[in-house]
Scaffold this motif. Structure first.
Motif, mmCIF file in Angstrom:
data_model
loop_
_atom_site.group_PDB
_atom_site.id
_atom_site.type_symbol
_atom_site.label_atom_id
_atom_site.label_comp_id
_atom_site.label_asym_id
_atom_site.label_seq_id
_atom_site.Cartn_x
_atom_site.Cartn_y
_atom_site.Cartn_z
ATOM 1 N N ARG A 35 -7.822 9.784 10.153
ATOM 2 C CA ARG A 35 -8.756 10.624 9.397
ATOM 3 C C ARG A 35 -8.257 10.935 7.991
ATOM 4 O O ARG A 35 -9.035 11.303 7.120
ATOM 5 N N GLN A 36 -6.968 10.812 7.777
ATOM 6 C CA GLN A 36 -6.413 11.118 6.456
ATOM 7 C C GLN A 36 -6.710 10.044 5.424
ATOM 8 O O GLN A 36 -6.393 10.211 4.245
ATOM 9 N N GLU A 40 -12.752 12.600 19.089
ATOM 10 C CA GLU A 40 -11.605 11.798 19.500
ATOM 11 C C GLU A 40 -12.089 10.483 20.118
ATOM 12 O O GLU A 40 -13.284 10.191 20.160
ATOM 13 N N SER A 85 -14.977 14.118 13.596
ATOM 14 C CA SER A 85 -13.965 14.968 14.226
ATOM 15 C C SER A 85 -13.754 14.599 15.687
ATOM 16 O O SER A 85 -12.827 15.083 16.331
ATOM 17 N N PRO A 136 -4.881 11.279 20.215
ATOM 18 C CA PRO A 136 -5.276 12.259 19.199
ATOM 19 C C PRO A 136 -4.400 12.184 17.949
ATOM 20 O O PRO A 136 -4.894 12.392 16.835
ATOM 21 N N GLU A 137 -3.116 11.864 18.120
ATOM 22 C CA GLU A 137 -2.220 11.765 16.966
ATOM 23 C C GLU A 137 -2.625 10.616 16.049
ATOM 24 O O GLU A 137 -2.652 10.752 14.825
ATOM 25 N N ALA A 159 -5.823 11.468 14.252
ATOM 26 C CA ALA A 159 -5.566 12.447 13.193
ATOM 27 C C ALA A 159 -5.034 11.754 11.947
ATOM 28 O O ALA A 159 -5.424 12.089 10.814
ATOM 29 N N LYS A 160 -4.142 10.779 12.125
ATOM 30 C CA LYS A 160 -3.611 10.034 10.976
ATOM 31 C C LYS A 160 -4.706 9.200 10.324
ATOM 32 O O LYS A 160 -4.795 9.119 9.094
#
Length: 273
Positions: free
Chosen positions: A64-65, A149, A147, A57-58, A61-62
């Motif tokens: 997606r930026q 995972e 969104s 997930p980390e 999340a990165k």
């Protein structure tokens, strides 16, 4: 980021060079203005290298930026060239004529495709429209930032492949028209061919949908997998609309993987963020 009416101006008028230079400041979201890339060359093939992210997930999340931290020209280059990327091995080239403001996903896909993609979720949708070098065809390229995972993306990728969804004629994305450009009349009836590429290792879906710049409707529209097949005789096949869709979707997908890799693994000079 400029909205459709502003972004469309990058194509118009006799001062195009100054407007293109000004477009260097456009970014995909909030803030970062970095070195822009003048063009891209398609070099898309099977991905044999390890996944760009580790599936955590980390890491997702990165990744997606990327839409916030990357200049628009790096994801949607102003020019794209495809060596032997057209019918019969002809070279192709496309020029960006507009970049839409980032939006949500509501209304961006036909209802059935919307339902198929729904399990992946939607954080942001980024879109740009291109015209080919002959001003004959126009193509909208989209980047759906999901969104979901890693398990959700793998499941969607596997379903897309196993059920041959890319070959169906009822799973269509919608185009983006830009007034005052060759894509001024690019609406749903003008869609001729399309390609949807679901990532198995990143939170992204990349797609492209193509049509004619003169605004004609295409009654025998056809997905790119079929429009680029040997012996295809439909209007999209003969006009190369499937090559437009696949070529531009693949170019953006390749650049997206490279950009995320540099963002998460800045190991060489010039890739540090």
């Amino acid at each position: 980021m400029a909205g459709p009416s502003d972004a469309g101006a990058e194509y118009r008028g006799g001062t195009r060079g100054r407007r293109v230079a000004a477009a260097l400041s456009l970014v995909l979201g909030l803030g970062l203005i970095g070195g822009a890339v003048a063009g891209a060359v398609i070099n898309h093939g099977p991905r044999d290298e390890p996944p760009v992210v580790d599936g955590s997930p980390e890491a997702f999340a990165k990744a997606r930026q990327v839409w916030r931290e990357t200049p628009v020209d790096q994801i949607f280059p102003r020019t794209v060239r495809g060596a032997a990327g057209g019918p019969g091995g002809a070279d192709k080239a496309w020029t960006r004529i507009g970049v839409a403001a980032p939006t949500g996903c509501t209304g961006a896909f036909d209802p059935l495709l919307q339902r198929v993609l729904a399990p992946a979720g939607c954080v942001r949708l980024l879109r740009a429209t291109y015209v080919d070098s002959t001003s004959t065809t126009v193509t909208t390229v989209g980047l759906l930032v999901t969104s979901g995972e890693a398990p959700a993306m793998r499941a969607l990728n596997q379903r897309w492949t196993a059920e041959h969804l890319g070959e169906r004629g009822d799973l269509l994305p919608k185009p983006v028209a830009f007034p005052g450009t060759p894509a001024a009349s690019f609406g749903d009836p003008q869609r001729g061919s399309w390609d949807v590429q679901v990532s198995a290792d990143l939170p992204f879906v990349v797609y492209a949908v193509s049509g004619f710049a003169d605004g004609r409707a295409v009654p025998d529209r056809q997905p790119a997998d079929k429009a680029t097949a040997d012996g295809a005789t439909t209007t999209p096949a003969q006009a190369g609309l499937g090559y437009d869709a696949t070529g531009l979707a693949s170019a953006v997908d390749d650049r997206l993987h490279a950009t995320v890799g540099a963002l998460l693994h800045p190991t060489t000079p010039g890739t540090e963020k």
